[in-house]
Design a protein around this motif. Structure first.
Motif, PDB file in Angstrom:
ATOM      1  N   GLN A   1     -16.682 -55.462  48.599  1.00 11.03           N
ATOM      2  CA  GLN A   1     -17.552 -56.488  49.207  1.00 11.03           C
ATOM      3  C   GLN A   1     -16.836 -57.975  48.732  1.00 11.03           C
ATOM      4  O   GLN A   1     -17.037 -58.890  49.752  1.00 11.03           O
ATOM      5  N   ALA A   2     -16.424 -58.320  47.720  1.00 14.95           N
ATOM      6  CA  ALA A   2     -15.859 -59.758  47.643  1.00 14.95           C
ATOM      7  C   ALA A   2     -14.675 -59.845  48.499  1.00 14.95           C
ATOM      8  O   ALA A   2     -14.233 -61.028  48.884  1.00 14.95           O
ATOM      9  N   TRP A   3     -13.736 -58.933  48.389  1.00 18.02           N
ATOM     10  CA  TRP A   3     -12.708 -59.102  49.244  1.00 18.02           C
ATOM     11  C   TRP A   3     -12.389 -58.659  50.518  1.00 18.02           C
ATOM     12  O   TRP A   3     -11.937 -59.223  51.262  1.00 18.02           O
ATOM     13  N   ASN A   4     -12.690 -57.462  50.582  1.00 13.17           N
ATOM     14  CA  ASN A   4     -12.527 -56.867  52.169  1.00 13.17           C
ATOM     15  C   ASN A   4     -13.589 -57.588  52.871  1.00 13.17           C
ATOM     16  O   ASN A   4     -13.286 -57.867  54.097  1.00 13.17           O
ATOM     17  N   HIS A   5     -14.619 -57.887  52.380  1.00  9.94           N
ATOM     18  CA  HIS A   5     -15.723 -58.306  53.432  1.00  9.94           C
ATOM     19  C   HIS A   5     -15.989 -59.824  53.243  1.00  9.94           C
ATOM     20  O   HIS A   5     -16.906 -60.442  53.625  1.00  9.94           O
ATOM     21  N   ARG A   6     -15.163 -60.388  52.383  1.00  9.32           N
ATOM     22  CA  ARG A   6     -15.215 -61.848  51.963  1.00  9.32           C
ATOM     23  C   ARG A   6     -16.460 -62.324  51.713  1.00  9.32           C
ATOM     24  O   ARG A   6     -16.977 -63.807  51.561  1.00  9.32           O
ATOM     25  N   ARG A   7     -17.276 -61.536  50.854  1.00 10.60           N
ATOM     26  CA  ARG A   7     -18.591 -61.935  50.344  1.00 10.60           C
ATOM     27  C   ARG A   7     -18.416 -62.491  49.088  1.00 10.60           C
ATOM     28  O   ARG A   7     -18.671 -62.026  47.932  1.00 10.60           O
ATOM     29  N   PHE A   8     -17.759 -63.682  48.950  1.00  8.03           N
ATOM     30  CA  PHE A   8     -17.200 -64.271  47.625  1.00  8.03           C
ATOM     31  C   PHE A   8     -18.391 -64.554  46.788  1.00  8.03           C
ATOM     32  O   PHE A   8     -18.440 -64.883  45.524  1.00  8.03           O
TER      33      PHE A   8
ATOM     34  N   PHE B   1      -7.451 -54.567  51.071  1.00  8.77           N
ATOM     35  CA  PHE B   1      -7.415 -54.261  49.518  1.00  8.77           C
ATOM     36  C   PHE B   1      -7.817 -53.093  49.615  1.00  8.77           C
ATOM     37  O   PHE B   1      -8.746 -52.462  50.187  1.00  8.77           O
ATOM     38  N   ARG B   2      -7.231 -52.355  48.557  1.00  9.91           N
ATOM     39  CA  ARG B   2      -7.382 -50.742  48.275  1.00  9.91           C
ATOM     40  C   ARG B   2      -7.313 -50.496  46.662  1.00  9.91           C
ATOM     41  O   ARG B   2      -6.517 -50.892  46.191  1.00  9.91           O
ATOM     42  N   VAL B   3      -8.416 -50.210  46.154  1.00 16.52           N
ATOM     43  CA  VAL B   3      -8.385 -49.623  44.740  1.00 16.52           C
ATOM     44  C   VAL B   3      -7.749 -48.378  44.668  1.00 16.52           C
ATOM     45  O   VAL B   3      -8.222 -47.343  45.142  1.00 16.52           O
ATOM     46  N   ASP B   4      -6.802 -48.320  43.718  1.00 13.56           N
ATOM     47  CA  ASP B   4      -5.965 -46.949  43.472  1.00 13.56           C
ATOM     48  C   ASP B   4      -6.542 -46.166  42.441  1.00 13.56           C
ATOM     49  O   ASP B   4      -6.665 -44.868  42.459  1.00 13.56           O
ATOM     50  N   HIS B   5      -6.920 -46.870  41.365  1.00 12.88           N
ATOM     51  CA  HIS B   5      -7.330 -46.125  40.158  1.00 12.88           C
ATOM     52  C   HIS B   5      -8.214 -47.145  39.005  1.00 12.88           C
ATOM     53  O   HIS B   5      -7.923 -48.142  39.241  1.00 12.88           O
ATOM     54  N   VAL B   6      -9.268 -46.696  38.711  1.00 13.84           N
ATOM     55  CA  VAL B   6     -10.124 -47.216  37.575  1.00 13.84           C
ATOM     56  C   VAL B   6      -9.951 -46.546  36.465  1.00 13.84           C
ATOM     57  O   VAL B   6     -10.219 -45.123  36.291  1.00 13.84           O
TER      58      VAL B   6
END
Length: 353
Positions: free
Chosen positions: A227-234, A277-282
């Protein structure tokens, strides 16, 4: 049985025998009680005690170590890289700040180990001749561990803070390294493949709902990055971070509160306008007093098309491998440490790697 964390514990306490096993560890050496004990103890033995030969028994022969300068394959490569680093900083000391781990099944564990290192530059390093200066820098090693071996590792280090500590210019160092790459400005095959992995990932619809609760750390982390990074919803950053959040980003930059956190995010996107941006692991572990520590490994692929952070746009493609550690309390991020190799990023902007 609870696996104790690192926060608030003295290294002398962590290096004393921990007793019986606190979690299943088939194939691990008998003196390791849990995955945190394994990571802290073997890191101390290899680096502090200079028992580099232990890499043979603690790293798989076929390991791949991922860095922003390219992969290192095999335990022999890990040994060589370790020796080069110790030759440059022979008095290097490492303080483990966090070990955030996850159970990957089949007694395989992922450990995200954040370290603050100090050392004196007494030998030539990747950045030039010895300077004699004492430096301090942050490293995160994400290690996939099974049967007493690290079978894959993702290593990120705040090399721009290190270079600044050496009294050097990050841009000048990166430019010199790029001149030695001789790749005609084209990404190396490993970097092209990594960028393609990020850029061809599935897109998501515009997020209208708010962020999910951090009670589910993986869902929260993936939603925040999307939301914040890929869709720029800062504006989502105000939801995620407490008003007095402290954030550390590469180059020794310290951010405080909603304004500076949002300012950093907008500067990144103003520099890399088409960034994905891509999240690989949490991974996440619960600590005392309601605190939850979360580790997020992520990637970015983009074009350097803006001047907000790194000078006039070059139009060159860039790839970023990073790890972010959050400390969450009462549903909001109160502290963050984000680490990536800013020298390698500048090296790409200069046409290298």
């Amino acid at each position: 049985m609870t696996v104790p964390g690192v926060s608030g514990r003295d290294i002398s306490e962590m290096l004393t025998p921990q007793g019986s096993r606190r979690q299943p560890l088939d194939g691990f050496d008998p003196d390791y009680a849990d995955i945190v004990d394994y990571i802290i103890r073997c890191t101390h033995r290899i680096w502090e005690q200079k028992d580099i030969g232990l890499i043979e028994t603690h790293y798989a022969d076929c390991i791949r170590m991922h860095l922003m300068t390219g992969p290192i394959d095999g335990a022999d490569g890990v040994v060589a890289n370790t020796i080069r680093t110790l030759a440059a900083f022979p008095d290097r000391t490492l303080v483990g700040e966090a070990v955030i781990w996850s159970d990957e099944g089949n007694q395989t564990y992922l450990s995200s180990h954040r370290i603050t290192s100090s050392g004196t530059n007494l030998g030539p390093s990747d950045f030039g001749p010895a300077t004699g200066r004492r430096v301090q820098f942050t490293t995160v090693a994400d290690c996939l561990c099974r049967a007493n071996e690290i079978i894959e590792e993702w290593l990120v280090r705040d090399n721009s803070a290190l270079v600044i500590g050496l009294g050097l210019s990050p841009r000048a160092v990166a430019r010199e390294q790029a001149l030695g790459d001789a790749n005609d400005g084209k990404p190396a095959p490993w970097r092209a493949a990594a960028m393609d992995r990020v850029l061809t990932g599935p897109s998501t619809p515009f997020p209208r709902a708010g962020l999910p609760s951090p009670d589910n750390p993986e869902t929260f982390a993936r939603a925040l990055f999307d939301q914040a990074w890929n869709h720029r919803r800062f504006a989502r950053l105000r939801e995620a971070y407490c008003p007095a959040a402290n954030v550390q980003v590469p180059g020794g930059r310290s951010l405080f509160g909603h304004g500076e956190v949002t300012g950093w995010a907008t500067a990144v996107i103003a520099t890399f306008g088409n960034a994905r941006f891509r999240v690989d692991h949490v991974a996440a572990v619960d600590g005392p007093n309601g605190i939850r520590d979360v580790a997020v490994r992520w990637e970015m692929a983009a074009t350097h098309d803006g001047s907000a952070l790194y000078g006039p746009p070059t139009g060159r493609p860039v790839y970023l491998l990073a790890v972010t550690h959050w400390r969450i309390l009462d549903g909001r991020i109160i502290d963050e440490v984000t680490v990536f190799d800013e020298i390698a990023l500048l090296r790409q902007i200069e046409g290298g790697l």
